[in-house]
Motif scaffolding. Structure first.
Motif, PDB file in Angstrom:
ATOM      1  N   THR A 141       0.826  -1.199   0.000  1.00 38.38           N
ATOM      2  CA  THR A 141       0.000   0.000   0.000  1.00 38.38           C
ATOM      3  C   THR A 141       0.866   1.257   0.000  1.00 38.38           C
ATOM      4  O   THR A 141       1.796   1.380   0.777  1.00 38.38           O
ATOM      5  N   ASN A 200      -2.385   7.672  -3.917  1.00 40.40           N
ATOM      6  CA  ASN A 200      -3.139   6.887  -2.945  1.00 40.40           C
ATOM      7  C   ASN A 200      -3.291   5.463  -3.490  1.00 40.40           C
ATOM      8  O   ASN A 200      -4.373   5.050  -3.913  1.00 40.40           O
ATOM      9  N   HIS A 248      -2.910   1.199  -3.905  1.00 40.68           N
ATOM     10  CA  HIS A 248      -3.130  -0.042  -3.161  1.00 40.68           C
ATOM     11  C   HIS A 248      -2.039  -1.060  -3.468  1.00 40.68           C
ATOM     12  O   HIS A 248      -1.384  -0.972  -4.521  1.00 40.68           O
ATOM     13  N   GLU A 256      -2.158  -4.219  -4.421  1.00 40.95           N
ATOM     14  CA  GLU A 256      -2.366  -4.993  -5.646  1.00 40.95           C
ATOM     15  C   GLU A 256      -2.119  -4.117  -6.870  1.00 40.95           C
ATOM     16  O   GLU A 256      -1.511  -4.525  -7.861  1.00 40.95           O
ATOM     17  N   GLU A 312      -8.303  -9.089   0.871  1.00 41.48           N
ATOM     18  CA  GLU A 312      -8.985  -9.310  -0.415  1.00 41.48           C
ATOM     19  C   GLU A 312      -8.988  -8.014  -1.234  1.00 41.48           C
ATOM     20  O   GLU A 312      -9.025  -6.905  -0.674  1.00 41.48           O
ATOM     21  N   ARG A 369     -13.806   1.920  -3.384  1.00 47.67           N
ATOM     22  CA  ARG A 369     -12.858   2.688  -2.582  1.00 47.67           C
ATOM     23  C   ARG A 369     -13.488   4.013  -2.175  1.00 47.67           C
ATOM     24  O   ARG A 369     -14.083   4.693  -3.016  1.00 47.67           O
ATOM     25  N   SER A 411     -12.196   6.632  -1.801  1.00 43.88           N
ATOM     26  CA  SER A 411     -11.615   7.722  -2.610  1.00 43.88           C
ATOM     27  C   SER A 411     -12.287   7.800  -3.984  1.00 43.88           C
ATOM     28  O   SER A 411     -12.113   8.769  -4.718  1.00 43.88           O
ATOM     29  N   GLU A 453     -11.971  -8.065   3.671  1.00 44.22           N
ATOM     30  CA  GLU A 453     -11.860  -6.662   4.057  1.00 44.22           C
ATOM     31  C   GLU A 453     -12.836  -6.358   5.189  1.00 44.22           C
ATOM     32  O   GLU A 453     -14.030  -6.628   5.068  1.00 44.22           O
TER      33      GLU A 453
HETATM   34  N1  LIG Z   1      -6.993  -4.888  -0.591  1.00 46.56           N
HETATM   35  C1  LIG Z   1      -6.609  -3.644  -0.228  1.00 46.56           C
HETATM   36  N2  LIG Z   1      -5.345  -3.234  -0.512  1.00 46.56           N
HETATM   37  C2  LIG Z   1      -4.894  -2.006  -0.111  1.00 46.56           C
HETATM   38  O1  LIG Z   1      -3.723  -1.666  -0.358  1.00 46.56           O
HETATM   39  C3  LIG Z   1      -5.787  -1.126   0.613  1.00 46.56           C
HETATM   40  N3  LIG Z   1      -5.355   0.103   1.072  1.00 46.56           N
HETATM   41  C4  LIG Z   1      -7.104  -1.580   0.838  1.00 46.56           C
HETATM   42  N4  LIG Z   1      -8.012  -0.746   1.449  1.00 46.56           N
HETATM   43  C5  LIG Z   1      -9.442  -0.938   1.210  1.00 46.56           C
HETATM   44  C6  LIG Z   1     -10.276   0.250   1.725  1.00 46.56           C
HETATM   45  O2  LIG Z   1     -11.613   0.030   1.352  1.00 46.56           O
HETATM   46  C7  LIG Z   1      -9.816   1.584   1.091  1.00 46.56           C
HETATM   47  O3  LIG Z   1      -8.519   1.864   1.460  1.00 46.56           O
HETATM   48  C8  LIG Z   1     -10.759   2.716   1.560  1.00 46.56           C
HETATM   49  O4  LIG Z   1     -12.032   2.537   0.978  1.00 46.56           O
HETATM   50  C9  LIG Z   1     -10.239   4.094   1.172  1.00 46.56           C
HETATM   51  O5  LIG Z   1     -10.087   4.186  -0.239  1.00 46.56           O
HETATM   52  P1  LIG Z   1      -8.624   4.604  -0.787  1.00 46.56           P
HETATM   53  O6  LIG Z   1      -7.662   3.547  -0.292  1.00 46.56           O
HETATM   54  O7  LIG Z   1      -8.353   5.958  -0.217  1.00 46.56           O
HETATM   55  O8  LIG Z   1      -8.745   4.586  -2.312  1.00 46.56           O
HETATM   56  N5  LIG Z   1      -7.505  -2.829   0.436  1.00 46.56           N
END
Ligand SMILES: Nc1nc(=O)c(N)c(NC[C@H](O)[C@H](O)[C@H](O)COP(=O)(O)O)[nH]1
Ligand SMILES: [Zn+2]
Length: 158
Positions: free
Chosen positions: A46, A52, A54, A56, A85, A90, A92, A116
């Motif tokens: 992440t 911002n 993730h 994956e 998962e 998101r 965002s 999640e």
């Molecule tokens: N699988 C997964 N890998 C990640 O690296 C990560 N950060 C999340 N996180 C899921 C979570 O639902 C979101 O982090 C929030 O919904 C905020 O959305 P943003 O991340 O700001 O786009 N889930």
């Protein structure tokens, strides 16, 4: 040789620990593996890449730009391990990783450490989307407590 799913998930967890801690997301690690060659093709965590991002998303983006074989082409059985998962929505509004995984193509299985938590966007229903598209979704059990502790390291401790 049999594939050691737990070892791969443990490695993904070691990557998640590198993620900057934020109250608005989870710290996750992901690796792309050729399950037949037993080779790690790409890694991500992440916020590893600017923005911002993730785990994956970073893992797959790095695959596209590296000199590694084309995603899904040279690999004999392309699979993705992710400690949490793939997101399906998101907060965002950015592209969910289930869509990124499907767009990449060639990924046969997504191995998941935990579902999640319903903290940011309610229940994650991405599993059905992946399975409908022919991507297997497999839970690798055994690391749930540690994965969640790392994932929520940036959250307010109640
Ligand atoms: N699988 C997964 N890998 C990640 O690296 C990560 N950060 C999340 N996180 C899921 C979570 O639902 C979101 O982090 C929030 O919904 C905020 O959305 P943003 O991340 O700001 O786009 N889930
Ligand atoms: Zn995501």
């Amino acid at each position: 040789a049999p594939v050691d799913h737990l070892a791969y998930m443990r490695y993904a967890l070691s990557l998640a620990k590198k993620a900057p801690r934020k109250p608005t997301n989870f710290c996750v690690g992901a690796i792309l593996v050729d399950e037949v060659a037993n080779a790690i093709l790409s890694t991500g965590y992440t916020m590893e890449l600017p923005g911002n991002t993730h785990a994956e998303q970073c893992c797959l983006a790095k695959m596209e730009t590296s000199e590694l074989p084309e995603t899904g082409v040279a690999a004999q059985k392309l699979v993705l391990y992710t400690t949490m998962e793939p997101c399906n929505k998101r907060a965002s509004g950015n592209v969910p990783c289930t869509d990124t995984i499907l767009k990449t193509g060639g990924i046969k299985v997504v191995y998941v450490g935990v579902k999640e938590p319903e903290k940011f966007v309610g229940g994650n229903v991405g599993r059905a989307k992946l399975e409908e598209a022919g991507v297997e979704y497999v839970h690798v059990s055994g690391l749930e407590a540690e994965i969640l502790e790392v994932a929520t390291a940036g959250h307010e401790k109640r």
